[in-house]
Design a protein around this motif. Structure first.
Motif, PDB file in Angstrom:
ATOM      1  N   ASN A  74     -42.676  63.159   5.372  1.00  0.00           N
ATOM      2  CA  ASN A  74     -42.623  64.589   5.022  1.00  0.00           C
ATOM      3  C   ASN A  74     -41.211  65.131   5.164  1.00  0.00           C
ATOM      4  O   ASN A  74     -40.722  65.875   4.307  1.00  0.00           O
ATOM      5  CB  ASN A  74     -43.527  65.395   5.965  1.00  0.00           C
ATOM      6  CG  ASN A  74     -44.967  65.227   5.622  1.00  0.00           C
ATOM      7  OD1 ASN A  74     -45.289  64.687   4.569  1.00  0.00           O
ATOM      8  ND2 ASN A  74     -45.837  65.676   6.518  1.00  0.00           N
ATOM      9  N   LEU A 125     -38.511  63.488   5.046  1.00  0.00           N
ATOM     10  CA  LEU A 125     -37.654  62.916   4.013  1.00  0.00           C
ATOM     11  C   LEU A 125     -37.824  63.663   2.701  1.00  0.00           C
ATOM     12  O   LEU A 125     -36.840  64.029   2.044  1.00  0.00           O
ATOM     13  CB  LEU A 125     -38.010  61.437   3.847  1.00  0.00           C
ATOM     14  CG  LEU A 125     -37.209  60.666   2.807  1.00  0.00           C
ATOM     15  CD1 LEU A 125     -36.727  59.369   3.411  1.00  0.00           C
ATOM     16  CD2 LEU A 125     -38.021  60.375   1.576  1.00  0.00           C
ATOM     17  N   VAL A 126     -39.076  63.919   2.328  1.00  0.00           N
ATOM     18  CA  VAL A 126     -39.294  64.610   1.059  1.00  0.00           C
ATOM     19  C   VAL A 126     -38.675  66.001   1.110  1.00  0.00           C
ATOM     20  O   VAL A 126     -37.921  66.404   0.214  1.00  0.00           O
ATOM     21  CB  VAL A 126     -40.807  64.690   0.751  1.00  0.00           C
ATOM     22  CG1 VAL A 126     -41.035  65.576  -0.458  1.00  0.00           C
ATOM     23  CG2 VAL A 126     -41.365  63.319   0.529  1.00  0.00           C
ATOM     24  N   ALA A 127     -38.970  66.723   2.182  1.00  0.00           N
ATOM     25  CA  ALA A 127     -38.442  68.076   2.285  1.00  0.00           C
ATOM     26  C   ALA A 127     -36.919  68.061   2.288  1.00  0.00           C
ATOM     27  O   ALA A 127     -36.264  68.832   1.576  1.00  0.00           O
ATOM     28  CB  ALA A 127     -38.959  68.740   3.564  1.00  0.00           C
ATOM     29  N   THR A 163     -34.851  65.802   1.137  1.00  0.00           N
ATOM     30  CA  THR A 163     -34.281  65.393  -0.136  1.00  0.00           C
ATOM     31  C   THR A 163     -34.361  66.508  -1.162  1.00  0.00           C
ATOM     32  O   THR A 163     -33.392  66.768  -1.889  1.00  0.00           O
ATOM     33  CB  THR A 163     -35.004  64.142  -0.667  1.00  0.00           C
ATOM     34  OG1 THR A 163     -35.073  63.198   0.377  1.00  0.00           O
ATOM     35  CG2 THR A 163     -34.269  63.563  -1.844  1.00  0.00           C
ATOM     36  N   VAL A 164     -35.514  67.140  -1.230  1.00  0.00           N
ATOM     37  CA  VAL A 164     -35.635  68.250  -2.171  1.00  0.00           C
ATOM     38  C   VAL A 164     -34.610  69.325  -1.819  1.00  0.00           C
ATOM     39  O   VAL A 164     -33.932  69.865  -2.686  1.00  0.00           O
ATOM     40  CB  VAL A 164     -37.068  68.828  -2.148  1.00  0.00           C
ATOM     41  CG1 VAL A 164     -37.129  70.100  -2.974  1.00  0.00           C
ATOM     42  CG2 VAL A 164     -38.043  67.816  -2.658  1.00  0.00           C
ATOM     43  N   PHE A 220     -39.352  77.080   4.559  1.00  0.00           N
ATOM     44  CA  PHE A 220     -38.964  75.742   4.073  1.00  0.00           C
ATOM     45  C   PHE A 220     -38.981  74.704   5.178  1.00  0.00           C
ATOM     46  O   PHE A 220     -38.301  73.707   5.106  1.00  0.00           O
ATOM     47  CB  PHE A 220     -37.562  75.781   3.461  1.00  0.00           C
ATOM     48  CG  PHE A 220     -37.296  77.016   2.670  1.00  0.00           C
ATOM     49  CD1 PHE A 220     -38.059  77.288   1.547  1.00  0.00           C
ATOM     50  CD2 PHE A 220     -36.322  77.917   3.046  1.00  0.00           C
ATOM     51  CE1 PHE A 220     -37.838  78.432   0.807  1.00  0.00           C
ATOM     52  CE2 PHE A 220     -36.098  79.052   2.314  1.00  0.00           C
ATOM     53  CZ  PHE A 220     -36.853  79.317   1.196  1.00  0.00           C
ATOM     54  N   ASN A 221     -39.732  74.977   6.233  1.00  0.00           N
ATOM     55  CA  ASN A 221     -39.549  74.134   7.410  1.00  0.00           C
ATOM     56  C   ASN A 221     -40.826  73.438   7.869  1.00  0.00           C
ATOM     57  O   ASN A 221     -41.008  73.191   9.044  1.00  0.00           O
ATOM     58  CB  ASN A 221     -38.980  74.962   8.546  1.00  0.00           C
ATOM     59  CG  ASN A 221     -39.831  76.192   8.787  1.00  0.00           C
ATOM     60  OD1 ASN A 221     -40.856  76.353   8.118  1.00  0.00           O
ATOM     61  ND2 ASN A 221     -39.433  77.023   9.695  1.00  0.00           N
ATOM     62  N   SER A 222     -41.706  73.143   6.924  1.00  0.00           N
ATOM     63  CA  SER A 222     -42.973  72.566   7.359  1.00  0.00           C
ATOM     64  C   SER A 222     -42.786  71.210   8.029  1.00  0.00           C
ATOM     65  O   SER A 222     -43.645  70.755   8.763  1.00  0.00           O
ATOM     66  CB  SER A 222     -43.917  72.426   6.177  1.00  0.00           C
ATOM     67  OG  SER A 222     -43.447  71.417   5.335  1.00  0.00           O
ATOM     68  N   VAL A 257     -33.727  74.384   4.379  1.00  0.00           N
ATOM     69  CA  VAL A 257     -34.664  73.337   4.741  1.00  0.00           C
ATOM     70  C   VAL A 257     -34.197  72.650   6.012  1.00  0.00           C
ATOM     71  O   VAL A 257     -34.953  72.493   6.975  1.00  0.00           O
ATOM     72  CB  VAL A 257     -34.804  72.324   3.594  1.00  0.00           C
ATOM     73  CG1 VAL A 257     -35.646  71.152   4.046  1.00  0.00           C
ATOM     74  CG2 VAL A 257     -35.412  72.981   2.390  1.00  0.00           C
TER      75      VAL A 257
END
Lengths: 110, 618, 304, 463
Positions: D140, D142-144, D146-147, D202-204, D195
Motif C-alpha cells: 500500500n 509503495l502504491v501510494a 509511487t502515485v 493522502f495518507n492512508s 502523500v
C-alpha cells in the motif's frame, strides 16, 4: 496529440488503480500510469519537425532542435519506475506467500 | 533586606529538587523538605512583601521580567501560605503514594509556578508559569484514587490556559509586539471583547466556574487528600487572579445596561457566576463523598468571587478579594480536616462513617469553624466577604444575582452540615471505636492555625481591608473601602440623611461571646445532667442494637434531591458527548481514510482533481 | 469601655424582654386558639411554668457535643436578640443593627441546635434537622429578595434606618408600599416560625417532634428559651421591616401582638405540607411574586 | 570540503556493503556518524555538479537551513541506526541508500533531482518497512508513494514546460511573475509531497506502516523520514511555491482537516502505536502549516522537536509492544513502574509534544504561535491570522487529553509488566530527553539560533 495520448494513459492508470483488486494488476496499472507520465515528459520537449539535439557536420546553421532535457529526465524516470515495479513484484510474491492469494478482497485483512 | 522574587522561585525549585533527592533516600525526610521549603517561601514572601523588600530584578531568569504588585503579593502570600499549611500533612500521607519523591518535588514545583504567575509582568511568561503549574500539578493527581481525573483536569486546564494564551497573543498583537502586563488594559474595540472573553474563559476553567467546572469535583475528589486542599485553597486562586486581571483590570466591556448600571460583559460574568453558585450548591447538597461535597462548595464559592468582581464597585471587588482570603483559609482547613479523617478511617464516604467526633474532637472543631466560615456565618471571615458581596449586589439592584447569592448562602448551611452530621456526629460506628484516634500534633498544628485565622479574619478585618485598599491604589482603581473604627462601611445609597450600612465584626463577635457566656451560665448553674450512652435513645418502642441502624446518613436530603435529580448531569453529559463527538469524528475519519486499501489514496487524489477541474476553480 | 458594658447590659435586657414577651404571647395565643376550638385552654403563663419546670429537672446528656450545641444555640440566639431594636430609639447598639446580622447570626443558633440534635445519635433528630434546613432553604430565598428590595429602596440595611424611613413618610409602610412583597414575606414568616402548613420539621406524629426528640430537662428548657427568643426576633424583624417599626413601646407591643396572633390564627386552620411540597411551594409563587415585586419597585420605581 | 560527499559517501558505502556483507553494519555506523559530523565542517557554499552553471545544471544548496536540517536528520538517523543495527544487520545497505537519499533531499537545489531523491529514499523506506512483516501494508505504501511522486513529477514537468527551468531559485523567480498559471502544477506537486508528508487525505498508508511498526521502522519513518520530508516540503513551500488564491484555500482546508482529524483520530484510538501515528499526522500538518504561512524558521525547529520526541515515543512503545505482544493501552498499563528512567524520558517527550513549559516543545510552539500574532504578520492563507492558531490550540487540547490518558496508564498499575531495554537504548533515550529539556531551558539561545535562519529582511531563507 501526443499529450492527449499521455493523459489518456495516465487516466487509464489511475482508473486501474481505483478498480483493480489484484496485486499484479495494480502494479500493471501503476506501470501504465508511469508510461503515460513518461510519454508526457517526452511530449513536452517534442515538436513537429524538430531535430535530434546533436550537433553534427550536417546540422543546419539555425537548427530546430527538440528540447533534450526531457529526454534525459525520462531516462531517469524510467529507471526509477523499473525499480519500483521490481520492488512491487517482490512484495507481490511475499504477499502471495503469506496469504496464498493475490486478490486483495480475499486476504481477510481489514 | 532586599531580595528578588526570582530568588524565591529558584529557591522553591531548588527545594523541590532537594526534596526529590532526599525523598529517594528516605520518603518522609523528602516530604519534610516540602514543609521547610514552603514555610521558608511563605515566610520570606510575606515578610519581605510587607516590609517592601521584594524586587523584581532578574539576574538568572533573564528571559522574563517580574514586577512586584500589591495584588500579586496578595495572591502569592495566600497561595504560599496554603501550600505551607498543607505541607505539614505530606509526611503523614507520603507512604500512600506510588512515587513519593516525585510527589514532594512536584508539590514544590507547582508552588514555584504559582509564584511565577503572580509576579510575572511579561504576559508570555505569565502563561509559561501558568502552564508549568498545570503540568506539575497534573502528575500529583493520579497518585490519589482515580487516574481518569488527570485527563479531565488536563483537558479543561489546557483549554483554559490556551484561552489565556490566545488572549495574551491578541494583546501582543494589539500592543505592537509588547508582552507587558499593562497591555491588558490598553486594548480596545473588538480585540478588547475577544481578550475579555478568552481571559474570562481561562479564569473560569481554573476557578472551576460554570460551565467549565466538570474537572473540579473530579480532581478534588480523586486527588490525594493534601493535594485536594492545595487545589481548593491554592491553585484554584490562579483563576481568581486571572479573573481579577480580566474582569476588574480591563474595566467595563460592551455597552452599559442602563437600569442596573452594569456593563454587558460584566453582566454575563455575573450571571455565569450566579449559575456557578446555584449549580455548585445543588450538586454539593446531593453528594455522598465528603471531599466531593467540599469540591462543589469550592465551585460555588468561586462563583461568589466572580459575582463580586463583576460588580465593579468598591464593595464588590473588595468582597471578591476578601472572599479569596476567607475561602482559601476555610476550604483548606475543611479539606485538611477531612484528610485527617480519611487517613485514619480510610474513606471519605459519609455513609461509611459516623461518630468520629468522639475520637477526633479537635479535628471536629476545626471542621466546624471552617464550615461556619464557608457558610458565611459570623464571626468568621466568610461572613464579611459575603456581606460585602451582598451589599454590592443590592447596590446594583440585580435581583437574579441576588437570588443566586442568597440561595448559595442558605444552601451552604445544608451541605456543610452534611459531613458534620454524618461523618463527625451521630452514632459512633463500632469499626471506628478502636482504630480511630486523634490526628498527631503536626497535623493538628496547621489546622488550628487555619481555624484561628478564620476567626481572626472574621473579627478584625482591618489588616486585610487595608491590603485590599492598597491593591486598589496599585491597580489604579477608583475604589476604596472605608473602615470606621472597627466597622466596615458598606453600601451607601446616596439618599440624603441615610448613612452607610455599618458592619462591626468585633462587636458581633463580642456580643456573640456574651450570648454564649450567658447560655453557659444558665447551663452551669442548673443541675448536672446524667451522661448516657448514645445507643440509649428514643426509638418509638423498638429496640435497636446496631449502630448503623441508628445512623441517618444515606441520602440525607433525599426529598430535596428528588426535585432536581433529573437535571444534574446536563453539563457533564454535554462534555461527555463532546468527547464522544470528537471520538466519533476520529473513528469516522479513520474508517474513511484508513482502510487498508491502496486505492483510497488514489481515489482522494482523483476526487480532489475532479472536483477542482469540474468546479472550474482553476 | 463602660459604655460598651452598658450597651451589652442593655442588649441582655432586650433579649430578656423578648423572651418574656414572646413567652407570654405564646401563652395568650394558645388561649385564643383553644377558644376557637371550644376548649378552655391553658393559663396565659403556662409556658413560663413549663420552661421553669424543665430547667429545674435533672436531665440526661449524650456527650459533650450534645451540651455544647445547646449552649451555642442559646448563646447565638441571645447574641442576635441583643442587636434587635424594640422601638426606633430603644436599641442596644445604635447603627449596628444590620439586617444581615439577624439573618446570619441567627444561623449560628440554628447550627448549634442542629449539631446538638445530630450529636444525640437519634436518626429522628437528624431527619428533623434535615427538614428544618430544607424548609429554611425554601422560605429564606423569597424573603431575602423582598428584604433586598427594601434595602435598595431605603438605602440602608440598618433595621432602625428602615423603620425610620417608613415613619418619616419617605415611604408608606412597606406592607402597603410593596403589597406583593408583603404577601411573600407573610408566607416566609410562617415558614420561619414553623407554623402550619410549614411545620414539617417538627411533625410530632411522624418523627416524634423532630430535632427535639432526645431532649429533656435543662437542655430542653434552654431550647425552649431559644425558641421563644427566635420567634421574638423573627416577628420583630417583620414589624420593623413591613409595619413601619414602632415609635413607642406600646405601638411595638400592639403590632407585635397583631402579627403574631394573625399568623397563629391562619396557621390553625391549615394542614401540613410534605417537605418537598414546601420547597416547590416557595420556589413557585412566592419567589415569582418576590421577583416581580423587586422588578416593579427597583427598575420601574413603582412604589405606592 | 564539498557537500556532495554527504550523498556520495553513503552511496559508495552502500555498494561496498553489498560486496562485504560482514562489515556492512560497521560501515553503516561509520558512514552515518560521518554524515552527522561532516556538516559541522562543511563549507557554506553552493555546489555545482557536472560543470553546468546554476540554472542549467544540478546544484546542491548549502545554507544555514540545509545545515540545520542535515544535522538534525542525520543525528536522528545515526541514533536510530545505532540503537537498532544489531537487530537488523541485513538492512545495512538499504539504510545507507536511505541516508544518501535523505541527504540528497535536504541538499538539492533542483526540482527534478529532488524527485530522484524522493524516489531513492522512498524505495529505501519501502524496504525498511518490509521488516514489519506486513507485505500488504508495504505494498500500500509503495502504491501510494509511487502515485504521489508521479504526481509530483507531472506537476514538475508542466512547470518545466512553462518556465524552462528546473532550478528552484530560478523557478521561484519565474513563479513570481506568473502566479496564477502555476496553480495546477503546484497543486499536483503539493499532493505528491503530501502523500509522503502524511497529509490527509493522502495518507492512508500511515496506519498500515506505523501501526505495525517495529523498533527500526517506527523510529525511521515517524522520526527521521517525517522530519526530512517536512523540511523538504518546507523548503519548497517557503522558497518556490507562491501560495495564494485558490491554492491557498485548498491547502488551508487540507491542513486544517489534517490537524484536527489527526488529533481526533488519535483520541479515538486505544492502541499506543495508533495514538502516536495519528498524532504525528497532526504534527506534520502543523509543521507544514507553519511553513505555508511563512513561519519557516520556527517550523524547522518544530519539525526537529517533533522528530526527537517521536523517536523516543515510537522507540519506547515499539519496544514495549514487542515484549508485551500487544499495543493496546490497557495491556501496557504500568509499564514504566519498573523502568522509571525510560518512563521519565517518555514523559518528557510527550510533554514536549504537548508544548508544556520547560521543554523544547514549549519554546517552539509558543514562538510559532507568536509568529501568527506579530503585528506585521500577514497570512497568505485565508483566515490564517486567527483561525489557524485556534485550530492549533484546539488540537493541542485534544492531544493533551489522550497523551495524559496514555501517560497515566503507563505509569500506574500494580501489575508487573517487565520490559527490558538495552542499555544503549536507555542512554540514547535519556540523552534525547535531556536535550529536549536543555533546549527548553535555554530559550534565548534557541531563539538566537532560529533568528540566524531568518535573513535581515525578515524572510525565512532557504537559499
Amino acid at each position: 496529440m501526443l499529450q492527449f495520448a499521455a493523459i489518456i494513459l495516465l487516466m487509464l492508470g489511475l482508473y486501474g488503480l481505483l478498480t483493480q483488486r489484484n496485486v499484479i494488476k495494480i502494479i500493471i496499472s501503476l506501470n501504465i500510469l508511469e508510461i503515460g507520465l513518461n510519454l508526457f515528459i517526452i511530449s513536452v520537449g517534442y515538436f513537429e519537425g524538430g531535430l535530434a539535439p546533436i550537433f553534427t557536420s550536417e546540422t543546419p546553421a539555425n537548427p530546430n532542435f527538440v528540447d533534450p532535457l526531457p529526454q534525459a529526465l525520462v531516462l531517469t524516470a524510467i529507471v526509477i519506475g523499473v525499480g519500483t515495479t521490481a520492488l512491487g513484484l517482490a512484495l507481490a510474491r511475499k504477499i502471495y506467500q503469506k496469504y496464498g492469494t493475490l486478490n486483495l478482497d480475499e486476504m481477510g485483512e481489514n | 533586606m532586599e531580595l528578588s522574587i526570582e530568588i524565591f522561585i529558584l529557591a522553591t525549585l531548588a527545594f523541590g529538587l532537594m526534596a526529590y533527592v532526599i525523598g529517594r533516600l528516605h520518603k518522609q525526610l523528602g516530604s519534610i523538605m516540602t514543609i521547610l521549603g514552603s514555610l521558608t517561601i511563605f515566610g520570606g514572601i510575606a515578610y519581605l512583601g510587607f516590609t517592601g523588600g521584594l524586587t523584581g530584578e532578574t539576574a538568572y531568569l533573564t528571559f522574563t521580567q517580574f514586577e512586584i504588585s500589591e495584588f500579586g503579593l496578595f495572591f502569592a502570600i495566600i497561595v504560599s501560605f496554603v501550600f505551607a499549611m498543607v505541607s505539614f500533612f505530606n509526611p503523614f500521607f507520603i507512604k500512600q503514594y506510588k512515587y513519593p519523591a516525585l510527589y514532594s518535588m512536584l508539590f514544590m514545583f507547582s508552588l514555584a509556578g504559582a509564584i511565577g504567575v503572580f509576579f510575572s509582568s511579561n504576559l508570555l511568561y505569565l502563561f509559561f508559569f501558568f502552564e508549568f503549574v498545570v503540568w506539575t500539578s497534573l502528575f500529583l493527581i493520579p497518585m490519589g484514587r482515580s487516574k481518569k481525573a488527570a485527563s479531565w483536569y488536563y483537558g479543561f486546564s489546557a483549554a483554559g490556559s490556551f484561552m489565556l494564551l490566545f488572549a495574551i497573543l491578541m494583546i501582543y498583537n494589539a500592543n505592537n509586539g509588547s508582552f507587558h502586563i499593562s497591555g491588558i488594559g490598553s486594548v480596545t474595540g473588538t480585540t478588547q471583547i475577544i481578550v475579555f472573553i478568552f481571559m474570562s474563559g481561562a479564569a473560569f476553567t481554573k476557578l472551576g466556574a460554570f460551565p467549565l467546572h466538570i474537572w473540579l469535583p473530579k480532581v478534588l475528589t480523586n486527588a490525594p487528600d493534601p493535594v485536594s486542599a492545595v487545589f481548593s485553597g491554592g491553585l484554584e486562586k490562579l483563576g481568581a487572579f486571572v479573573a481579577l486581571l480580566a474582569i476588574v483590570n480591563m474595566g467595563g466591556i460592551g455597552f452599559i445596561i442602563p437600569s442596573i448600571d452594569m456593563y454587558f460583559g460584566q453582566m454575563i460574568i455575573a450571571t455565569l457566576g450566579a449559575l456557578t453558585i446555584v449549580f455548585g450548591t445543588l450538586m454539593a447538597i446531593r453528594q455522598d463523598d465528603a471531599k466531593k461535597l467540599l469540591a462543589y462548595s469550592s465551585m460555588s464559592n468561586g462563583g461568589y468571587i466572580l459575582v463580586g468582581f463583576s460588580m465593579l464597585t468598591s464593595q464588590g471587588v473588595a468582597g471578591g478579594l476578601y472572599h479569596i482570603v476567607a475561602h482559601a483559609i476555610a476550604s483548606t482547613a475543611a479539606f485538611l480536616a477531612i484528610a485527617a479523617v480519611a487517613r485514619v478511617a480510610g474513606t471519605t464516604k459519609m455513609k461509611e462513617l459516623g461518630g468520629i467526633i468522639h475520637k477526633m474532637p479537635v479535628t471536629y472543631m476545626v471542621y466546624l469553624i471552617a464550615i461556619i466560615s464557608m457558610a458565611g456565618i459570623p464571626p468568621m471571615g466568610g461572613f464579611i466577604s459575603k456581606w460585602m458581596i451582598f451589599q454590592a449586589v443590592i447596590d446594583k439592584g440585580m435581583i437574579f444575582i441576588a437570588i443566586a447569592t442568597v440561595f448559595g448562602s442558605i444552601g451552604s448551611f445544608l451541605y456543610v452540615f452534611r459531613p458534620l452530621a454524618a461523618l463527625f456526629l451521630g452514632q459512633e460506628l463500632p469499626q471506628f471505636k478502636k482504630t480511630v484516634k486523634e490526628a498527631p500534633f503536626f497535623m493538628l498544628l496547621p489546622m488550628i492555625i487555619l481555624s484561628l485565622l478564620s476567626v481572626y479574619t472574621g473579627v478584625l478585618p482591618g489588616v486585610i481591608i487595608d491590603f485590599i485598599n492598597k491593591i486598589f491604589v496599585d491597580m489604579q482603581l477608583n475604589y476604596n473601602i472605608v473602615m470606621n473604627g472597627f466597622a466596615i462601611e458598606g453600601y451607601t445609597s446616596g439618599i440624603e440623611g441615610v448613612g452607610p450600612s455599618l458592619l462591626n465584626p468585633l462587636l458581633i463577635a463580642c456580643v456573640f461571646g456574651v450570648g454564649v457566656f450567658v447560655a453557659f451560665l444558665i447551663f452551669i448553674v442548673l443541675k448536672k445532667s446524667k451522661k448516657i450512652d448514645l445507643m440509649d435513645t428514643y426509638t418509638a418502642g423498638n429496640f435497636v442494637y446496631t449502630e448503623e441502624h441508628l445512623h441517618y446518613s444515606v441520602d440525607f436530603y433525599a426529598p430535596l434531591e428528588r426535585l432536581y435529580e433529573k437535571y444534574i448531569h446536563i453539563m457533564k453529559n454535554f462534555y461527555k458527548s463532546l468527547a464522544n463527538k470528537v471520538r466519533e469524528f476520529g473513528a469516522f475519519m479513520k474508517y474513511f481514510f484508513f482502510t487498508n486499501k491502496p486505492e483510497i489514496t488514489v481515489f482522494w487524489i482523483v476526487a480532489l482533481m475532479v472536483f477542482l477541474l469540474w468546479g472550474d476553480v482553476l | 469601655m463602660i459604655e460598651i458594658l452598658m450597651n451589652i447590659g442593655f442588649g441582655l435586657g432586650v433579649a430578656t424582654f423578648g423572651f418574656v414577651l414572646q413567652t407570654a404571647m405564646g401563652g395568650i395565643n394558645r388561649k385564643i386558639a383553644a377558644r376557637l376550638q371550644k376548649r378552655r385552654g391553658p393559663k396565659w403563663y403556662q409556658e413560663f411554668i413549663d420552661i421553669f419546670k424543665l430547667l429545674s429537672k435533672r436531665a440526661t446528656s449524650h456527650g459533650w457535643i450534645f451540651d455544647f450545641g445547646v449552649i451555642m444555640a442559646l448563646g447565638g440566639i441571645i447574641g442576635t436578640a441583643m442587636f434587635m431594636p424594640i422601638t426606633s430609639s430603644i436599641v442596644a447598639f445604635e447603627g449596628y443593627d444590620n439586617f444581615f446580622i439577624f439573618v446570619y447570626l441567627i444561623a449560628v443558633g440554628m447550627l448549634g441546635m442542629a449539631m446538638s440534635a445530630s450529636g444525640s445519635g437519634n436518626p429522628l433528630a437528624s431527619i428533623g434537622v434535615m427538614r428544618a434546613l430544607t424548609t429554611m432553604l425554601a422560605y429564606e430565598v423569597p424573603f431575602m429578595v423582598v428584604v433586598m428590595t427594601i434595602i435598595k429602596l431605603t438605602g440602608t440595611s440598618s433595621l432602625t434606618g428602615i423603620a425610620v424611613a417608613q415613619q418619616t413618610g419617605d415611604f408608606n409602610w412597606f406592607m402597603i408600599a410593596l403589597p406583593l412583597g408583603f404577601i411573600v414575606a407573610v408566607m416566609s414568616l410562617m415558614g420561619m416560625l414553623g407554623k402550619k402548613p410549614f411545620e414539617t420539621y417538627i411533625a410530632p406524629a411522624e418523627i416524634a417532634s423532630g430535632p427535639m426528640v432526645e431532649y429533656g430537662g435543662k437542655q430542653l428548657g434552654m431550647l425552649f428559651i431559644m425558641h421563644e427568643i427566635t420567634i421574638f426576633i423573627e416577628v420583630s424583624l417583620f414589624v420593623h421591616l413591613f409595619l413601619g417599626g414602632a415609635e413607642t413601646i406600646i405601638m411595638f407591643l400592639i403590632k407585635y401582638f397583631i402579627v403574631y396572633a394573625v399568623l397563629n390564627l391562619v396557621s390553625n386552620v391549615l394542614g401540613r405540607f410534605k417537605i418537598d411540597q414546601v420547597v416547590t411551594f416557595f420556589f413557585k409563587w412566592p419567589l415569582f411574586f418576590a421577583v416581580v415585586q423587586a422588578m416593579i419597585a427597583i427598575h420601574l420605581g413603582w412604589v405606592i | 570540503m564539498s557537500a556532495i560527499l554527504l550523498i556520495a559517501v553513503p552511496l559508495l558505502a552502500a555498494f561496498i556493503s553489498i560486496l562485504v556483507k560482514k562489515v556492512s553494519p560497521y560501515l553503516l555506523l561509520l558512514v552515518s556518524l560521518f554524515a552527522l559530523v561532516y556538516p559541522f565542517f562543511m563549507d557554506m557554499s553552493d555546489v555545482i555538479i557536472g560543470g553546468f552553471d546554476s540554472p542549467i545544471g544540478i546544484n546542491l544548496v548549502v545554507n544555514k537551513f540545509a545545515l540545520t536540517s542535515l544535522i538534525a536528520v542525520n543525528g536522528l538517523f545515526f541514533l536510530v541506526v545505532a540503537v537498532n543495527i544489531a537487530q537488523y544487520k541485513k538492512l545495512s545497505s538499504i539504510l545507507l541508500v536511505a541516508l544518501a537519499g535523505l541527504n540528497g533531499l535536504l541538499l538539492t537545489g533542483d526540482l527534478f533531482n529532488l524527485f530522484v531523491f524522493i524516489e531513492i529514499s522512498g524505495i529505501a523506506a519501502y524496504l525498511i518497512t518490509t521488516t514489519n512483516k506486513k507485505p500488504l501494508q508495504t505494498f500500500n505504501y509503495l502504491v501510494a508513494g509511487t502515485v504521489g511522486s508521479s504526481l509530483y513529477l507531472l506537476g514538475l514537468i508542466i512547470l518545466y514546460n512553462m518556465s524552462g527551468t528546473l532550478n528552484m531559485a530560478d523557478m521561484a523567480t519565474f513563479v513570481e511573475g506568473n502566479g496564477m498559471y502555476t496553480l495546477f502544477p503546484f497543486l499536483l506537486m503539493f499532493i505528491g509531497l503530501g502523500v509522503e508528508a502524511k497529509l490527509l487525505p493522502f495518507n492512508s498508508w500511515v496506519k498500515g506502516i506505523l501501526g505495525h511498526s517495529n523498533n527500526l521502522s517506527g523510529a525511521m519513518i515517524a522520526s527521521v523520514y517525517a522530519t526530512a520530508i517536512a523540511l523538504v516540503f518546507g523548503k519548497l513551500l517557503a522558497g518556490v511555491f507562491q501560495i495564494e488564491g485558490t491554492l491557498a484555500l485548498i491547502i488551508a482546508l487540507v491542513l486544517g482537516i489534517t490537524i484536527l482529524a489527526g488529533e481526533a483520530m488519535a483520541y479515538a484510538s486505544t492502541k499506543a502505536r495508533e495514538i502516536l501515528l495519528y498524532s504525528s499526522i497532526a504534527q506534520a500538518g502543523i509543521v507544514i502549516l507553519l511553513f505555508t504561512v511563512g513561519l519557516g524558521a520556527w517550523a524547522t525547529f518544530f519539525a526537529i522537536a517533533n522528530g526527537v520526541s517521536k523517536f523516543i515515543l515510537f522507540g519506547v512503545v515499539n519496544r514495549l509492544t514487542e515484549e508485551v505482544g500487544s499495543d493496546e493501552m490497557d495491556q501496557l498499563k504500568g509499564s514504566f513502574v519498573n523502568n522509571k528512567l525510560i518512563g521519565v524520558s517518555f514523559t518528557v517527550a510527550a510533554l514536549s509534544i504537548l508544548g508544556l513549559p520547560l521543554f523544547f516543545g514549549f519554546v517552539v510552539k509558543m514562538n510559532s504561535l507568536i509568529g501568527f500574532f506579530e503585528p506585521d504578520f500577514v497570512s497568505n492563507l485565508p483566515g490564517g491570522n486567527f483561525i489557524f492558531p485556534i485550530i492549533i490550540l484546539v488540537a493541542s487540547v485534544i492531544e493533551g487529553v489522550y497523551f495524559v490518558k496514555l501517560l497515566t496508564k503507563l505509569w500506574y498499575k500494580d501489575s508487573d509488566v517487565k520490559v527490558n531495554f538495552t542499555p544503549l537504548f536507555k542512554y540514547v533515550v535519556v540523552v534525547l530527553a535531556v536535550a529536549l529539556i536543555v533546549f527548553g531551558l535555554f530559550q534565548g539561545e534557541v531563539e538566537e539560533l532560529v533568528a540566524s535562519l531568518i535573513n535581515p529582511g525578515g524572510v525565512f531563507i532557504w537559499n
